[in-house]
Design an enzyme around this catalytic site. Structure first.
Site, PDB file in Angstrom:
ATOM      1  N   HIS A 398       0.802  -1.225   0.000  1.00 56.80           N
ATOM      2  CA  HIS A 398       0.000   0.000   0.000  1.00 56.80           C
ATOM      3  C   HIS A 398       0.833   1.272   0.000  1.00 56.80           C
ATOM      4  CE1 HIS A 398      -4.118  -1.556   0.590  1.00 56.80           C
ATOM      5  NE2 HIS A 398      -3.555  -2.524   1.292  1.00 56.80           N
ATOM      6  N   LYS A 589      -7.913  14.014   5.169  1.00 55.05           N
ATOM      7  CA  LYS A 589      -7.126  12.777   5.095  1.00 55.05           C
ATOM      8  C   LYS A 589      -6.006  12.887   6.116  1.00 55.05           C
ATOM      9  CE  LYS A 589      -6.425  13.656   0.768  1.00 55.05           C
ATOM     10  NZ  LYS A 589      -6.577  12.554  -0.161  1.00 55.05           N
ATOM     11  N   ARG A 590      -5.266  11.802   6.285  1.00 50.94           N
ATOM     12  CA  ARG A 590      -4.129  11.832   7.192  1.00 50.94           C
ATOM     13  C   ARG A 590      -3.195  12.989   6.840  1.00 50.94           C
ATOM     14  NH1 ARG A 590       0.696   8.608   6.608  1.00 50.94           N
ATOM     15  NH2 ARG A 590      -0.367   7.582   4.862  1.00 50.94           N
ATOM     16  N   LYS A 595       0.991  14.267   1.093  1.00 51.59           N
ATOM     17  CA  LYS A 595      -0.388  14.580   0.705  1.00 51.59           C
ATOM     18  C   LYS A 595      -0.582  16.080   0.472  1.00 51.59           C
ATOM     19  CE  LYS A 595      -2.279  10.493   3.003  1.00 51.59           C
ATOM     20  NZ  LYS A 595      -2.846   9.796   1.842  1.00 51.59           N
ATOM     21  N   THR A 697      -8.486   6.448  -1.482  1.00 51.76           N
ATOM     22  CA  THR A 697      -9.892   6.034  -1.596  1.00 51.76           C
ATOM     23  C   THR A 697     -10.828   7.192  -1.289  1.00 51.76           C
ATOM     24  OG1 THR A 697      -9.800   5.178   0.675  1.00 51.76           O
ATOM     25  CG2 THR A 697      -9.494   3.591  -1.114  1.00 51.76           C
ATOM     26  N   LYS A 701     -14.633   8.245  -2.860  1.00 50.34           N
ATOM     27  CA  LYS A 701     -15.835   8.581  -2.094  1.00 50.34           C
ATOM     28  C   LYS A 701     -16.403   9.925  -2.545  1.00 50.34           C
ATOM     29  CE  LYS A 701     -13.756   6.091   1.708  1.00 50.34           C
ATOM     30  NZ  LYS A 701     -12.833   6.229   2.847  1.00 50.34           N
TER      31      LYS A 701
END
Length: 866
Positions: A398, A589-590, A595, A697, A701
């Site tokens: 992952h 998100k984290r 990111k 993901t 969504k």
């Protein structure tokens, strides 16, 4: 050496207890032990029966009456009513699997971010209509009761939520898949924001009884730590190894039902809780050493006390390794015990009936542990054990970040798991012999591929162990899998190209559209029917409606209602007013540098600067929402949270900014919050540096709920853009190849100097505009942006990001065109269902049959009670 001399308990002690239990269980199932019990009539699902059972639980089981004002007990009574209906289907599912003698997959994951169970169970059982009548009769509302349930603290991000979606899809597809995880007493942490900083407090989600689990002490397992290995001669005269002088811990299983969508199937998630082999030392207790008497109990329970301990310390690293081995060992023993109880000691067909899917590198101890169990406890030789291991283990990777791959100090590994260390050394020696045969004389390659990384502190490379010990290795998006083969795992791909494959991630539409966005769900079903809930490809039938103006109006009303619901959440949690007519720009998100929440907040500063300069031509009011947790030991991520909050405070408190721009950081981001957020977002921020995100993901969504993505060509963004079309996706930034070229001669200071917008943003940061009373606190961020070795290339992508955001703002002003794009995003979401993902796993890796389950024959109340 006799077994008793080693101080170990007989290895078949647990098996004998389980065999006795199973015999009684089979007698009960056949009606021999208690005749008539198998004739219990099925429970009704009509409103009258549900109300009767609710009142019974509320009054007789929970002991409450009409004077009780705590809705918690109403929630608990309702949960028990629903659980009863699940239990019927759960039992039928177990019988169906037993009778079909089918192959099974065991999904090992250190995280399962399940969210709340009540609403999901009601949806999948199809009880919404009757339950609404029931609750109306007793003056309760489903929405109020759902809010009572805490989010299950069994995960902290996308990895755990993906595992939860996988289990939902496997049950819906009627695949015999059982999840194995850890029953953490405390979740990752509850996040509060104090003076802009993240503050962590314990998330004791199991502080009250959990109605959704069943304790199964009869299936407990014994997990070993410490001690040493010894050689002995078995009865046949063969030299064998035994792990002795260990400090053992018990693993107590708790089972959680996983219902499929209206098909009678209820699969199982088995969660392990650690417990001491003895509650306390009576001799120490009697001598007055009360703390010492319970020391073993406390030490054992630490293993499952907290999700993912902070591993910045040596103790944290050791505890995390304990958790990973605890999960692997207990789960493998469980599977082997079931085999031996039902089939005997012949393991020759074991691989034909079992598969273990390793969810990322965390459970990769399973490779060595299965070898240990097969050889040391079940008498197989190395070749027999290795053949079974290599044909049952499958590994999902992952991450593309090398630092995120699990490595453990040989010293720590040897201390905690000495027998496994022996086995890993042997696996490595045999593997390197294979490498040397394939590439004679290539010592550098042998060093690169060795399971043991050389250095002053040798490390065990757990990802490499997973690859060597598995028959399948998959990435989770097309680009990710390609980069694994060309980069991170290139040597292994060249040796075993047939092992590597791709399985693009997905999400379950039951949770992330049908349940979390009921108004949009109802609108879609009214147009194309409800078949999309179990076949997401049917959403493509919405495409002709993208040009239907009457449908546009309905779509917009739903979006406005959802935005109002999110605005209420932001007001409650942040005390900030979001106006639903504004563009809702969301990144949740984290918190991690790759990111690039930092890039997003730099854009916010740019917008703030534009407003202050009076540059409002063609302005689009915007509400920017951030959310996510930073790992407790991740200083830069926590500093980015502080910057976001400081910018938000300045922007929101400035009357000159007004409604033109609002910024909020939603604390304690969680599944139940995401259910509200993804329904309301207009713009989905998926802005990671190209080549760094495995899949994502959250992007799926948001897309499914009609948000439009602004993103780089990274992870599953690429496939989302392919599905929805270039015109319905806001693209920016360097590609993976361009990013690699940029890093060779990266000069962020030159980029800043050449871009007036970025230069003004940096000047505001450097001047202390956002930290006037906290001098210097953002210097590490400023230095990171200007660092020529910045791996995230924030400065390099800024200009492209700003240009794409301008296009976003312009596009939002044309609501007809924006609505069309929104509808087309939802219509193109069919590929991104975990139903499709699970079908690919099953078709190409697991090879499981679809096992239908006998339906529960419901009876109305009067017939059932005759």
């Amino acid at each position: 050496m006799e077994l008793e001399e080693t101080g170990q308990k007989p290895i078949n002690e647990n098996l004998s207890k389980q065999k006795e239990f199973l015999m009684n269980y089979k007698r009960f199932k056949n009606g021999d032990a208690c005749p008539g019990l198998t004739e219990i009539p099925p429970l009704g699902v009509d409103a009258a029966t549900l109300e009767k059972d609710f009142r019974n639980y509320y009054t007789n089981t929970l002991g409450r009456d009409r004077n009780c004002r705590l809705t918690h007990y109403a929630y608990e009574a309702l949960a028990l009513v629903i659980r009863d209906r699940l239990m019927e289907r759960w039992t039928n599912t177990k019988y169906a699997y037993e009778e079909s003698d089918c192959k099974r997959t065991h999904y090992l994951s250190l995280e399962f971010l399940m969210g709340r169970a009540l609403g999901n169970a009601v949806l999948n059982l199809g009880l919404e209509e009757e339950l609404t009548k029931t609750l109306s009769n007793i003056c309760l509302e489903m929405e109020e009761l759902v809010e009572i349930e805490p989010d299950a603290g069994l995960g902290n991000g996308g990895l755990g939520r993906l595992a939860a979606c996988f289990l939902d899809s496997c049950a819906t597809l009627q695949l015999p898949v059982q999840g194995y995880g850890i029953r953490y007493e405390y979740g990752m942490f509850r996040q509060h924001i104090v003076d802009g900083y993240q503050v962590e407090e314990p998330d004791h989600w199991l502080g009250t009884d959990n109605c959704w689990e069943i304790k199964r002490p009869e299936y407990r397992q014994r997990v070993k730590f410490g001690g040493n290995s010894v050689i002995y001669t078995d009865a046949a005269g063969k030299l064998r190894m035994r792990w002795v002088n260990t400090r053992d811990v018990l693993a107590i299983p708790y089972d959680v039902p996983i219902p499929g969508y209206r098909n009678g199937t209820v699969n199982t998630l088995r969660l392990w809780k650690a417990a001491a082999t003895e509650e306390f030392d009576l001799e120490e207790f009697n001598s007055g050493d009360y703390a010492g008497s319970v020391a073993d109990k406390n030490e054992a329970e630490k293993i499952t006390m907290v999700l993912y301990p902070n591993d910045s310390s040596e103790n944290g690293k050791e505890l995390r390794l304990r958790q990973q081995y605890f999960l692997a060992s207990a789960s493998l023993q469980d599977v082997l015990d079931k085999w031996i109880i039902t089939r005997g000691t012949d393991l020759s067909q074991f691989a034909e009936k079992n598969c273990f899917q390793l969810n990322d590198t965390h459970p990769s101890c399973a490779v060595a542990e299965l070898m240990r169990l097969l050889m040391d406890e079940h008498g197989l030789d190395w070749e027999q054990a290795w053949k079974i291991t290599r044909t049952t283990m499958a590994y999902t990777n992952h991450t593309l970040l090398p630092e995120a791959l699990e490595k453990w100090s040989v010293r720590v590994f040897q201390k905690l798991l000495p027998r496994l260390m022996d086995i890993i050394y042997e696996i490595n020696a045999r593997f390197l012999k294979r490498v040397a045969e394939r590439w004679p004389g290539d010592i550098a390659r042998q060093r690169r591929m060795s399971l043991i990384e050389e250095g002053s502190e040798p490390q065990v490379r757990m990802a490499y162990l997973a690859i060597v010990g598995s028959f399948s290795v998959n990435g989770v998006a097309e680009l990710h899998s390609q980069l694994l083969q060309e980069g991170l795992f290139r040597d292994f791909y060249e040796l075993w190209p047939q092992k590597f494959n791709n399985k693009t991630n997905g999400v379950t539409q039951r949770r992330w559209l049908a349940y979390s966005n009921p108004k949009l769900s109802d609108l879609i079903s009214a147009q194309i029917g409800s078949g999309w809930v179990s076949d997401l490809e049917q959403l493509s039938r919405l495409k002709p409606l993208a040009d239907d103006l009457a449908f546009h109006q309905q779509w917009q009303r739903v979006k406005q209602d959802n935005k109002q619901r999110l605005a209420e959440l932001v007001k409650a949690d942040c005390d900030i007013d979001f106006h639903p007519d504004s563009l809702f720009d969301v990144q949740v998100k984290r918190i991690h540098e790759y990111k690039r929440q930092l890039l997003n907040i730099l854009h916010v500063i740019h917008l703030y600067d534009r407003i202050k300069r009076g540059d409002l031509d063609g302005w689009t009011p915007r509400c920017v929402l951030f959310g996510g947790k930073a790992a407790p030991g991740y200083a830069m991520a926590k500093l980015i949270i502080k910057l976001i909050n400081n910018v938000a405070t300045l922007v929101n408190d400035d009357p000159a900014i007004g409604h033109q721009l609002k910024v909020a950081f939603l604390p304690n981001f969680r599944v139940s919050a995401m259910e509200v957020i993804c329904s309301a977002a207009d713009l989905s921020e998926q802005i990671s540096t190209a080549g760094k995100e495995a899949s994502g993901t959250g992007n799926m969504k948001f897309m499914l709920n009609g948000a439009i993505t602004i993103g780089t060509l990274d992870g599953a963004n690429i496939e989302i853009r392919e599905e929805v079309g270039d015109d319905n996706f806001f693209l920016f930034g360097l590609t993976t190849q361009e990013a690699e070229e940029q890093r060779k001669n990266y000069d962020p200071h030159a980029i800043i100097a050449a871009n007036e917008d970025l230069m003004r943003v940096m000047q505001l940061l450097q001047s202390g505009q956002f930290n006037q009373f906290e001098p210097g606190i953002f210097d590490p961020i400023i230095q990171a942006i200007g660092n020529p070795h910045d791996p995230w290339l924030v400065a390099a992508d800024f200009a492209s990001y700003v240009a794409s955001q301008k296009l976003v703002a312009q596009s939002y002003q044309d609501q007809q065109q924006w609505t069309r794009m929104s509808i087309l995003n939802t219509a193109a979401g069919g590929k991104f269902s975990t139903d499709r993902t699970m079908q690919e796993y099953n078709g190409q890796i697991w090879g499981l049959p679809q096992v239908p389950v006998s339906p529960v024959q419901q009876k109305p109340l009067e017939e059932a009670t005759d």
